[in-house]
Design a protein around this motif. Structure first.
Motif, PDB file in Angstrom:
ATOM      1  N   ASN A   1       0.847  -1.182   0.000  1.00  0.00           N
ATOM      2  CA  ASN A   1       0.000   0.000   0.000  1.00  0.00           C
ATOM      3  C   ASN A   1       0.892   1.244   0.000  1.00  0.00           C
ATOM      4  N   ILE A   2       1.320   1.674  -1.206  1.00  0.00           N
ATOM      5  CA  ILE A   2       2.185   2.854  -1.320  1.00  0.00           C
ATOM      6  C   ILE A   2       1.586   3.784  -2.377  1.00  0.00           C
ATOM      7  N   ASN A   3       1.900   5.074  -2.282  1.00  0.00           N
ATOM      8  CA  ASN A   3       1.344   6.024  -3.234  1.00  0.00           C
ATOM      9  C   ASN A   3       2.092   6.003  -4.560  1.00  0.00           C
ATOM     10  N   LYS A   4       1.535   6.689  -5.525  1.00  0.00           N
ATOM     11  CA  LYS A   4       2.085   6.651  -6.875  1.00  0.00           C
ATOM     12  C   LYS A   4       3.490   7.207  -6.934  1.00  0.00           C
ATOM     13  N   GLN A   5       3.720   8.311  -6.197  1.00  0.00           N
ATOM     14  CA  GLN A   5       5.044   8.932  -6.209  1.00  0.00           C
ATOM     15  C   GLN A   5       6.102   7.983  -5.664  1.00  0.00           C
ATOM     16  N   ARG A   6       5.757   7.321  -4.579  1.00  0.00           N
ATOM     17  CA  ARG A   6       6.696   6.382  -3.967  1.00  0.00           C
ATOM     18  C   ARG A   6       6.937   5.192  -4.897  1.00  0.00           C
ATOM     19  N   TYR A   7       5.882   4.757  -5.577  1.00  0.00           N
ATOM     20  CA  TYR A   7       6.003   3.626  -6.495  1.00  0.00           C
ATOM     21  C   TYR A   7       6.958   3.973  -7.639  1.00  0.00           C
ATOM     22  N   GLU A   8       6.826   5.193  -8.141  1.00  0.00           N
ATOM     23  CA  GLU A   8       7.697   5.602  -9.244  1.00  0.00           C
ATOM     24  C   GLU A   8       9.145   5.689  -8.789  1.00  0.00           C
TER      25      GLU A   8
ATOM     26  N   ASP B   1       8.288  -3.902   0.326  1.00  0.00           N
ATOM     27  CA  ASP B   1       7.592  -3.288  -0.809  1.00  0.00           C
ATOM     28  C   ASP B   1       8.406  -3.427  -2.088  1.00  0.00           C
TER      29      ASP B   1
END
Length: 1017
Positions: A2-9, A46
């Motif tokens: 469960n991570i946000n888009k910015q962190r995923y990128e 993650d």
């Protein structure tokens, strides 16, 4: 995840950088590791999930577009997985998860059918990762690892891919070793088999690192092996670790070296063979070496903590150095381990360390004793929170025992309540440590419980409990098949148990049973050895054959149980117990008729009924509680009750220690103080009191049964207040025996003849008076045989062994030495025994150092160990005389109540009596004493008188003590002129006015005549 888009990128950008760096550098850690080090915050669960999802999608795309591209990308991901698996920074658990995710993706490309070699290689890497995995269930991870290695072996066969096959076997062995599921013993056997298989390919020369790693794994498996002989398993482990360390000595392998040192230290800590104290020093040396690599707990915290924990345990039981300091070091090491081994992260290790810490506090010498015991109780209670009866019953039982010990010795609180808490701690342990499953632990727990009852003065309960403990301990003794040394160590382990039982019997006013328990512990091994040796003469032939068959069947069955090869150990154990009962009944039925019941069957009343009516026995028994003196006659058993007078025991021990110290360090002072020392010993032992109040004047023969260090004193020569010596009070002499059981055994040895002699004469050619001694003795016998000087070699003595079967008298006129360090290497020197007249550095196991300039080759000597090899059969031998130095000394440091000295060897060989010496004797006085002694004995024998060896020896000692110069010259007038002249010069030289004896009596000092004692019949 469960991570946000910015962190995923951000994760994806980092992943692409890593894969690009891995690709371009072809998996070079010097390129990839700095990138990982600068971004450790991304290395988490993650990231592992992102890698798995992306790689799964990407490989699917690559495979549909171009197969070669999929292979190429899968190879890069595999290289990266290898790198992250071995990366030491960041969160190790996450690094392993990332590696596993990568390997799982690679396997979707490199399938078994399409790419068998790549598939199998990835299975190995995945298996190693599962072994190292921290997250999820440990047992399941190991099953996955084993499955991966097993899969790899379908492709990597010994013939097709030997190196890969060996690598898989090596890692498979490690997985089986740590496996939680299945049978533990079987898993370790599989680990050993896999490691041995790997060593078929991984030789030291061709693959030194893999060979060393496999040896290290194999050593760990042997160390914890359940099947087979425990002692041998540990020796195999040490050998494997030592081999690995020779390769791991390079700085490149320092962590493998350190881990192997840590395991080697554990092996030495648990080693059975060799000297326990020395083994612990080797263990501590290994732990210290490992900690030089694990310099801080941050480097490799688990290994650092494990080394500290085991180091603390070794310091607990260390005997070298200062005891108080060792315990402080144990506390410090255990406390350090607890910095890493927290209850939440490492519950089992935390509990083990708490248990060790509790033991250290319990025995702690520094600081306040009461406070230390409170700290011990707190530590044991803490350990019990994890070591519960349901979860880990054996460890729970161990800690409960320790807790019971702490309550039993608690200073604070109500004493009666502390005893109740101790009993409450011990009692349920017996439900886990049962007699059938854990007999040794069962016996120890019963012993602990018996001690509480004894301390609480609940003597009836103490008796019942200690009796059960002894029954179990003696059952353990019967199961030992690995030799007399193991039995001696077992007897040493349970020595105090018998002490406590004797005290309990005496508190219950049961003197007879107290003495029977004394006899059950004293000289037990020697008694059993002699019984087995004499079985063919004691028992009818058909009974002897039955007993031999039963012994063989029991030994074979027990060997199967001990080595884990019995089909049904429980059923076999029950069968063996029935065989033991059958053997004991058959044996005891015949021994009872001959008054020869021994060991657990020894019956004092039977022994007493067959005791000569004019013979009295004084038997001493020294314990941790004090010492006991028993007086046994045909119609009475009495006790000189001085056990509670602990101050007297301290005086006796102090005098003994001073006596021994002077003997080894200041021989002149020791010699000149003998008279005063013997007077003092007579007072401490209350000899006068015993003669006046316990032994009527009608008794003519006295048998002395010393105990431990009392064997070192010529008790028969102790002075009395009327000016006489003890032996002068008994016209039939004063003799010695190691125990009542041994006395009754040698009494059965009928030796009517005294006609043949076999003599060893001056084999080292440096004892001129022994030539005279042997020459003067030989004419007393009608059938003399002599091995003289250079002829008297060990080989010639062994060749003469068949002749010795018919010899009545065996005489050794030579040098003798008692080996305090290794008593079984005590010896009689034969020809060619001297190694060198110059200083040499010699191995104490092969040589005996007797001075700075003289050493002895034990292989050229007759040692105590040789006498137990059944080379010599002295079934017609009435007497063995060891006319040499220190031949009567025994191992007074031995705690097993065994009688370990040269006399025991000749008694075992078949002689009914042995005359030996208690110190380094004088050559000329010994020659005179022996000549007079044999003259007395032979004259009595020729005249038909029933004169014992003890009487003849006592008379000769009195004669030598009282002889004047004038009488000596008259007596010597019958000797050859040249010899007489030599003897006169020698006597004048050794007589010294500083000794404060009558100057007209050259041998008045007890140094010249008191050393020799008659042991046996």
């Amino acid at each position: 995840m469960n991570i946000n888009k910015q962190r995923y990128e951000a994760y994806m950008q980092f992943l692409m950088k890593l894969l690009q760096a891995t690709d371009e550098s072809e998996g070079n850690p010097q390129v990839v590791y700095p990138l990982l080090q600068n971004n450790v915050e991304y290395l988490n669960q993650d990231f592992a999930e992102i890698l798995r999802r992306w790689a799964t999608w990407a490989t699917h795309v690559w495979t549909t577009v171009e197969t070669d591209e999929a292979q190429y990308r899968a190879t890069v991901i595999g290289q990266f997985s290898d790198l992250i698996q071995q990366f030491h920074l960041g969160d190790k658990a996450s690094n392993i998860e990332i590696a596993i995710a990568g390997y799982e993706v690679v396997l979707t490309v490199f399938t078994r059918n399409a790419y068998p070699r790549n598939w199998a290689a990835t299975q190995i890497s995945l298996g190693i990762a599962y072994c190292q995995r921290i997250h999820t269930d440990k047992a399941q991870n190991l099953e996955l690892a084993i499955a991966a290695f097993t899969a790899a072996l379908e492709v990597f066969t010994h013939n097709a891919y030997p190196q890969e096959w060996a690598k898989t076997q090596m890692n498979s062995g490690a997985a089986y070793f740590y496996r939680i599921g299945g049978d533990k013993a079987e898993n370790i056997e599989l680990a050993i088999a896999a490691s041995r298989a790997a060593l078929q390919v991984f030789t030291r020369n061709a693959f030194p690192h893999d060979w060393a790693q496999t040896q290290s794994n194999l050593g760990a498996a042997y160390l914890y092996r359940i099947r087979g002989d425990k002692a041998q398993n540990i020796e195999d482990a040490i050998a494997a670790f030592n081999g690995a360390l020779e390769v791991f000595a390079s700085n490149a392998y320092r962590y493998q070296w350190a881990k192997t040192q840590m395991n080697r230290g554990i092996a030495y800590s648990e080693r059975i063979r060799g000297d326990k104290a020395e083994n612990l020093e080797l263990a501590l040396g290994a732990f210290t070496a490992a900690l030089k690599v694990y310099q801080t707990r941050d480097a490799l915290s688990e290994d650092w903590a494990k080394t500290q924990m085991n180091s603390g345990a070794a310091y607990l039981y260390r005997t070298y150095g200062d005891k108080a300091e060792n315990l402080e070091l144990a506390i410090a090491a255990s406390t350090a381990a607890l910095q890493v081994y927290t209850r939440d992260a490492f519950p089992q290790e935390w509990a083990t360390t708490q248990n060790n810490l509790g033991i250290a506090y319990f025995h702690r010498i520094d600081a306040n004793k009461a406070e230390n015991i409170e700290l011990a109780i707190a530590a044991f209670r803490a350990a019990s929170e994890i070591r519960t009866r349901d979860a880990s019953p054996q460890q729970w039982a161990m800690t409960q025992n320790n807790l019971g010990n702490a309550y039993r010795n608690r200073i604070r609180g109500d004493k009666a309540q502390n005893f109740e808490q101790a009993i409450a701690a011990y009692t349920p342990v017996l439900e886990v440590y049962t007699r059938d499953t854990f007999p040794e632990n069962h016996a120890q727990t019963l012993f602990n419980l018996g001690l509480v009852y004894l301390d609480a003065q609940q003597f009836t309960s103490a008796y019942k409990t200690l009796n059960s403990a002894i029954e179990t301990a003696e059952l353990l003794r019967e199961e030992i098949i690995s030799g007399s040394e193991t039995k001696r160590k077992q007897a040493e382990q349970w020595n105090r148990l018998y002490h406590c039982m004797v005290k309990t019997c005496l508190e219950l006013n049961n003197i007879v049973e107290a003495i029977e328990y004394v006899e059950r512990s004293k000289t037990r091994n020697l008694v059993e050895l002699i019984l087995n040796r004499d079985s063919k003469t004691i028992f009818p032939p058909y009974v002897a054959k039955q007993l031999e068959q039963l012994r063989d069947e029991i030994a074979t069955g027990q060997d199967k149980i001990q080595n884990g090869i019995a089909d049904n150990p429980e059923a076999l154990g029950q069968h063996l117990q029935k065989l033991r009962q059958q053997r004991n009944k058959l044996q005891d039925d015949y021994l009872r008729d001959k008054n020869l019941l021994v060991g657990y069957g020894f019956n004092l009343e039977h022994f007493q009924a067959n005791l000569d009516e004019q013979t009295a026995i004084i038997e001493w028994y020294i314990t941790s509680f004090g010492w006991e003196t028993f007086i046994i006659t045909h119609d009475n058993i009495q006790r000189l009750n001085i056990c509670v007078q602990n101050d007297i025991l301290k005086v006796l021990l102090g005098n003994f220690q001073d006596y021994v110290t002077q003997y080894f360090e200041n021989r002149n002072e020791w010699r000149n103080s003998l008279n005063s020392r013997f007077t003092h010993f007579a007072q401490i032992l209350q000899i006068e009191n015993i003669l006046n109040n316990f032994i009527p004047k009608t008794y003519l023969h006295l048998v002395l049964i010393p105990h431990v260090f009392l064997h070192l004193f010529p008790l028969h020569t102790l002075p009395l207040t009327n000016g006489e010596l003890l032996f002068e009070q008994f016209s039939n002499g004063v003799s010695y025996a190691p125990s009542c059981q041994l006395l009754q055994q040698v009494q059965q040895r009928e030796r009517p003849n005294f006609e043949s002699i076999f003599a060893i004469q001056n084999p080292t050619k440096d004892l001129p008076n022994t030539d005279l001694e042997v020459q003067q003795i030989l004419p007393f016998f009608s059938s003399p045989q002599v091995l003289s000087k250079s002829q008297a070699t060990k080989d010639e003595l062994y060749k003469a062994a068949p002749k010795l079967k018919e010899v009545n008298y065996l005489h050794f006129a030579c040098h003798g030495y008692f080996n305090l360090i290794s008593p079984t290497n005590s010896c009689l020197l034969l020809a060619d025994a001297y190694v060198s007249s110059e200083p040499v550095d010699v191995d104490s196991e092969k040589y005996l150092k007797i001075s700075d300039r003289k050493n002895v080759d034990l292989s050229k000597c007759l040692t105590l160990g040789n006498l137990f090899e059944q080379v010599f059969d002295l079934n017609q031998c009435r007497l063995v005389i060891l006319s040499a130095c220190e031949t009567g000394l025994i191992d007074f440091n031995n705690m097993s109540d065994e009688y370990i000295g040269l006399p025991s060897g000749f008694l075992y060989a078949g002689s009914s009596c042995v005359v030996s010496s208690l110190w380094t004797v004088d050559d000329s006085s010994t020659a005179y004493l022996m000549m007079k002694f044999l003259q007395n004995l032979q004259e009595a024998f020729n005249s038909g008188q029933d004169v014992s060896v003890a009487v003849a020896l006592n008379q000769a000692q009195k004669w030598l003590r009282d002889i004047t110069w004038e009488d000596l010259e008259k007596w010597k007038s019958s000797l050859p002129p040249d010899s007489a002249k030599t003897q006169t010069r020698e006597v004048r030289r050794i007589s010294s006015p500083s000794e404060n004896f009558d100057p007209n009596k050259p041998y008045a000092s007890p140094f010249y005549w008191a050393a020799f004692t008659a042991i046996g019949k």
